[in-house]
Design a protein around this motif. Structure first.
Motif, PDB file in Angstrom:
ATOM      1  N   THR A 166       0.839  -1.192   0.000  1.00  0.00           N
ATOM      2  CA  THR A 166       0.000   0.000   0.000  1.00  0.00           C
ATOM      3  C   THR A 166       0.872   1.238   0.000  1.00  0.00           C
ATOM      4  OG1 THR A 166      -1.838  -1.103   1.128  1.00  0.00           O
ATOM      5  CG2 THR A 166      -1.750   1.288   1.270  1.00  0.00           C
ATOM      6  N   LEU A 167       0.628   2.128  -0.970  1.00  0.00           N
ATOM      7  CA  LEU A 167       1.407   3.356  -1.089  1.00  0.00           C
ATOM      8  C   LEU A 167       0.754   4.521  -0.362  1.00  0.00           C
ATOM      9  CD1 LEU A 167       2.307   3.181  -4.900  1.00  0.00           C
ATOM     10  CD2 LEU A 167       3.852   2.746  -2.982  1.00  0.00           C
ATOM     11  N   THR A 168      -0.565   4.602  -0.402  1.00  0.00           N
ATOM     12  CA  THR A 168      -1.293   5.734   0.162  1.00  0.00           C
ATOM     13  C   THR A 168      -1.246   5.697   1.682  1.00  0.00           C
ATOM     14  OG1 THR A 168      -2.763   5.611  -1.747  1.00  0.00           O
ATOM     15  CG2 THR A 168      -3.508   6.938   0.124  1.00  0.00           C
ATOM     16  N   LEU A 169      -1.098   6.867   2.285  1.00  0.00           N
ATOM     17  CA  LEU A 169      -1.007   6.966   3.744  1.00  0.00           C
ATOM     18  C   LEU A 169      -1.981   8.034   4.242  1.00  0.00           C
ATOM     19  CD1 LEU A 169       2.892   6.869   3.990  1.00  0.00           C
ATOM     20  CD2 LEU A 169       1.319   5.030   4.646  1.00  0.00           C
ATOM     21  N   ALA A 170      -3.193   7.605   4.551  1.00  0.00           N
ATOM     22  CA  ALA A 170      -4.208   8.532   5.065  1.00  0.00           C
ATOM     23  C   ALA A 170      -5.179   7.746   5.930  1.00  0.00           C
ATOM     24  CB  ALA A 170      -4.951   9.214   3.917  1.00  0.00           C
ATOM     25  N   PRO A 171      -5.497   8.238   7.118  1.00  0.00           N
ATOM     26  CA  PRO A 171      -6.403   7.477   7.983  1.00  0.00           C
ATOM     27  C   PRO A 171      -7.814   7.390   7.414  1.00  0.00           C
ATOM     28  CG  PRO A 171      -5.910   9.637   8.926  1.00  0.00           C
ATOM     29  CD  PRO A 171      -5.014   9.477   7.754  1.00  0.00           C
ATOM     30  N   PHE A 172      -8.489   6.286   7.731  1.00  0.00           N
ATOM     31  CA  PHE A 172      -9.908   6.129   7.418  1.00  0.00           C
ATOM     32  C   PHE A 172     -10.712   6.723   8.569  1.00  0.00           C
ATOM     33  CE2 PHE A 172      -7.731   2.719   5.163  1.00  0.00           C
ATOM     34  CZ  PHE A 172      -8.292   2.801   3.896  1.00  0.00           C
ATOM     35  N   ASP A 173     -11.868   7.269   8.262  1.00  0.00           N
ATOM     36  CA  ASP A 173     -12.676   7.951   9.276  1.00  0.00           C
ATOM     37  C   ASP A 173     -13.303   6.933  10.222  1.00  0.00           C
ATOM     38  OD1 ASP A 173     -14.313   9.552  10.783  1.00  0.00           O
ATOM     39  OD2 ASP A 173     -15.163  10.636   9.084  1.00  0.00           O
ATOM     40  N   ARG A 174     -12.844   6.926  11.476  1.00  0.00           N
ATOM     41  CA  ARG A 174     -13.330   5.965  12.476  1.00  0.00           C
ATOM     42  C   ARG A 174     -14.803   6.171  12.793  1.00  0.00           C
ATOM     43  NH1 ARG A 174      -9.090   4.132  16.019  1.00  0.00           N
ATOM     44  NH2 ARG A 174     -10.481   4.402  17.789  1.00  0.00           N
ATOM     45  N   ALA A 175     -15.299   7.401  12.577  1.00  0.00           N
ATOM     46  CA  ALA A 175     -16.711   7.678  12.880  1.00  0.00           C
ATOM     47  C   ALA A 175     -17.648   6.898  11.979  1.00  0.00           C
ATOM     48  CB  ALA A 175     -16.988   9.175  12.741  1.00  0.00           C
ATOM     49  N   LEU A 176     -17.127   6.378  10.846  1.00  0.00           N
ATOM     50  CA  LEU A 176     -17.961   5.654   9.899  1.00  0.00           C
ATOM     51  C   LEU A 176     -17.696   4.160   9.904  1.00  0.00           C
ATOM     52  CD1 LEU A 176     -17.817   8.145   6.882  1.00  0.00           C
ATOM     53  CD2 LEU A 176     -19.823   7.593   8.283  1.00  0.00           C
ATOM     54  N   ILE A 177     -16.889   3.677  10.834  1.00  0.00           N
ATOM     55  CA  ILE A 177     -16.526   2.260  10.886  1.00  0.00           C
ATOM     56  C   ILE A 177     -17.284   1.578  12.024  1.00  0.00           C
ATOM     57  CG2 ILE A 177     -14.644   0.606  11.219  1.00  0.00           C
ATOM     58  CD1 ILE A 177     -12.760   2.742  10.064  1.00  0.00           C
ATOM     59  N   GLU A 178     -17.890   0.436  11.722  1.00  0.00           N
ATOM     60  CA  GLU A 178     -18.541  -0.391  12.734  1.00  0.00           C
ATOM     61  C   GLU A 178     -17.600  -1.545  13.060  1.00  0.00           C
ATOM     62  OE1 GLU A 178     -19.986  -1.955  15.476  1.00  0.00           O
ATOM     63  OE2 GLU A 178     -21.276  -0.295  14.812  1.00  0.00           O
ATOM     64  N   PRO A 179     -16.852  -1.463  14.169  1.00  0.00           N
ATOM     65  CA  PRO A 179     -15.830  -2.473  14.470  1.00  0.00           C
ATOM     66  C   PRO A 179     -16.370  -3.892  14.574  1.00  0.00           C
ATOM     67  CG  PRO A 179     -15.550  -0.538  15.865  1.00  0.00           C
ATOM     68  CD  PRO A 179     -16.853  -0.379  15.170  1.00  0.00           C
ATOM     69  N   THR A 180     -17.616  -4.053  14.987  1.00  0.00           N
ATOM     70  CA  THR A 180     -18.138  -5.410  15.170  1.00  0.00           C
ATOM     71  C   THR A 180     -18.313  -6.150  13.845  1.00  0.00           C
ATOM     72  OG1 THR A 180     -20.431  -4.622  15.124  1.00  0.00           O
ATOM     73  CG2 THR A 180     -19.342  -4.715  17.276  1.00  0.00           C
ATOM     74  N   LEU A 181     -18.301  -5.421  12.722  1.00  0.00           N
ATOM     75  CA  LEU A 181     -18.419  -6.062  11.412  1.00  0.00           C
ATOM     76  C   LEU A 181     -17.071  -6.538  10.874  1.00  0.00           C
ATOM     77  CD1 LEU A 181     -20.982  -3.774   9.525  1.00  0.00           C
ATOM     78  CD2 LEU A 181     -21.380  -6.048  10.494  1.00  0.00           C
ATOM     79  N   LEU A 182     -15.990  -6.124  11.520  1.00  0.00           N
ATOM     80  CA  LEU A 182     -14.655  -6.488  11.057  1.00  0.00           C
ATOM     81  C   LEU A 182     -14.203  -7.780  11.733  1.00  0.00           C
ATOM     82  CD1 LEU A 182     -12.878  -3.001  11.211  1.00  0.00           C
ATOM     83  CD2 LEU A 182     -13.802  -4.142   9.180  1.00  0.00           C
TER      84      LEU A 182
END
Length: 601
Positions: A547-563
């Motif tokens: 992976t070349l790109t370095l930018a965080p994903f927005d945690r406010a839109l992530i549902e951890p229980t689905l991962l």
């Protein structure tokens, strides 16, 4: 080198009705009843200068892929799933039918509506295969000597005249002489005397030159003929090639005005000439055949080597993405602070990101016009904000920003979907975003044997959406150039792409998405570099992605229980890498924000 900032769309004195009427009048003079207007210029490229924006001038549609067909009593615009919403917004429904080019191909429409009609086309703007794909029983195609639309477009802009400049070896990684020798050897092995290079990316790569004829792609537009003895004839306005560039090109490269192309092709009579049919205007095939040359079908010999970045280009891509990451981090920090207050707009947000990028060393231009879409505009896959469509980014809504940069050592392209806050995101939206993220991770982490192609991997990114009965109507990823086009063939993650095996050094995007028309759009994109996989137990060569790109994903839109546990580990590891590599480059406020944004789930 500056990349010129030509306007993509123009205001014309003629109304949409008058433009269509003017073209139809010219068709009568040309002795045809219909005309094909593709979204391409003489180089069949995706990005074109203002003088090549024929489709936009005629129809109002400004997307990067499409085609119009004009008949005496009806006219239609065809485009793919990325633009189905945009094309309806930008065209007059009393003048133009809007058609999905996959669900209703242009050939089917012609069969239904153009029986016994002569349909003209400009052989400079369509390849031979493109014309063949339009074939329909009872429809007669006529290659016209001049373009009737150009005659109707009385205030058409002049062709771009930016200078061609050397692309230093420190960034190119291989000399032009070596590239020409290798490509010429391939011609000799195939028993061919020469190859036509109509794609200016090929000439740019082969000759290690760049230019400023397009807003976002650093090209000097022109044609080239590579001979089997490694000589090159470069057909470009001589005034575009200054003394420094001529010295860089050397004695084996001769610059000729475009008007000398017919004579140069005539000199190839009785010789085998390679033509890459998909990337070459039909005019070349027609002229060479009339001149008595033998057409040898084959791929542009620069295309695959250009896609397989050499070690210097790979290191340049890594460096460019690290620098770009600092601009992205500053933007994401700024957005997280300002968006919940209200007051931001799609234009102001995109302008702020561009302002941060302009401060990054070696920045030259955006790699494409930023896609800045709030709420329902995010569902328009290639939405391009204008002063007329610009809307505010309200608190507590979804915002999609897809953007990239051209640096002298690499090209970037990154998409993030953000929640404007300050309240929590709806559970349904988080479910969709997390499914898109799962698909992104699935593709980014796959290992595969050599010989596997992009279409074989496309479904990996769709599986989490498919599990919920969802999908998206675009490819999962495209190839990316090295300080060249952000969209580069011949590889792609797409069911519709050619079967071209992935090879070490290729750079592709990983960008699954989901779009709820009228509500929001989701897309998560990083660029991936194909590298050897470390699998000691493998019985054959395997590849994987860096992976070349370095930018965080927005945690406010992530549902951890689905991962899954593995997906959470990937995300935490990725965010730890972002923090380690980006925080030292940014100010204290942004670094503090990164610490929170990149914390483990």
């Amino acid at each position: 080198m500056d990349i010129c900032n030509n306007a993509v769309t123009r205001i014309t004195a003629l109304s949409p009705t008058e433009r269509l009427a003017a073209l139809r009048a010219r068709l009568l003079e040309a002795g045809v009843q219909g005309f094909i207007v593709p979204r391409s210029d003489e180089h069949l490229g995706e990005y074109v200068p203002p003088a090549g924006e024929r489709l936009a001038w005629l129809t109002g549609f400004t997307g990067s892929a499409g085609m119009a067909i004009v008949l005496p009593d009806r006219a239609a615009v065809f485009t793919d799933g990325r633009y189905t919403l945009q094309v309806r917004d930008q065209t007059d429904p009393t003048l133009w039918e809007c058609r999905h080019i996959t669900e209703e191909p242009a050939s089917a429409w012609l069969k239904a509506h153009a029986q016994d009609l002569a349909i003209g086309y400009d052989p400079w703007l369509l390849s031979v295969p493109a014309v063949e794909r339009l074939a329909a029983p009872g429809v007669h195609f006529v290659a016209l000597a001049t373009n009737p639309l150009d005659a109707a477009w009385t205030d058409r802009p002049a062709a771009p005249m930016a200078a061609a400049v050397p692309h230093p070896l420190a960034y190119a990684g291989q000399s032009s002489a070596d590239k020409r020798a290798e490509a010429a050897a391939a011609l000799r092995e195939a028993g061919e005397a020469a190859v036509v290079l109509a794609d200016p990316h090929s000439a740019a790569w082969l000759l290690n030159i760049r230019g400023g004829d397009l807003d976002h792609t650093p090209l000097a537009l022109g044609f080239a003929v590579l001979h089997a003895d490694a000589r090159v004839e470069l057909f470009m306005a001589p005034e575009k090639v200054p003394a420094e560039t001529r010295m860089h090109l050397g004695n084996q490269v001769v610059v000729r005005p475009r008007e000398e192309l017919p004579r140069a092709l005539d000199a190839l009579r009785s010789q085998r000439v390679r033509i890459d049919a998909e990337t070459t205007p039909a005019w070349f095939t027609h002229w060479l055949r009339e001149a008595g040359a033998e057409i040898s079908p084959g791929e542009d010999p620069c295309r695959l080597p250009r896609a397989c970045k050499n070690p210097v280009e790979r290191d340049g891509a890594r460096a460019a993405h690290r620098r770009d990451a600092a601009a992205m981090a500053r933007f994401l920090c700024w957005f997280a602070t300002e968006a919940p207050k209200g007051g931001l707009t799609e234009i102001s947000a995109a302008a702020q990101l561009l302002a941060f990028r302009r401060q990054v060393p070696h920045f030259r231009a955006e790699s494409f016009p930023a896609i800045s879409g709030a709420g329902e505009h995010g569902a328009i896959v290639h939405y391009r904000v204008t002063p007329e469509t610009n809307r505010g980014i309200a608190p507590d809504e979804c915002y999609l920003i897809d953007s990239g940069a051209q640096f002298v050592d690499g090209t970037t392209d990154v998409t993030r979907t953000l929640w404007s806050g300050p309240g929590p995101a709806p559970a349904r939206l988080k479910d969709r975003v997390t499914r898109v993220l799962k698909g992104h991770i699935a593709l980014a982490t796959t290992r595969f044997p050599a010989g596997v192609a992009g279409p074989h991997l496309d479904a990996l990114a769709r599986r989490p959406l498919w599990d919920a009965g969802l999908d998206y109507d675009h490819g999962t990823g495209h190839g990316v150039g090295s300080f060249l086009s952000v969209h580069e063939g011949p590889v792609a993650f797409s069911r519709a792409a050619r079967i071209v095996p992935l090879r070490e050094g290729m750079i592709l995007s990983d960008e699954p998405g989901f779009y709820a028309a009228g509500e929001y759009g989701i897309r998560l994109e990083n660029l991936l570099l194909v590298v050897p996989a470390d699998l000691p137990q493998a019985t054959k060569p395997f590849l994987c992605f860096e992976t070349l790109t370095l930018a965080p994903f927005d945690r406010a839109l992530i549902e951890p229980t689905l991962l899954t546990a593995a997906e959470r580990d990937w995300l935490d590891t990725y965010h730890a890498r972002v923090l380690a590599e980006v925080a030292p480059q940014v100010d204290d406020v942004t670094a503090a924000w990164l610490n929170i944004a990149c914390a483990p789930l």
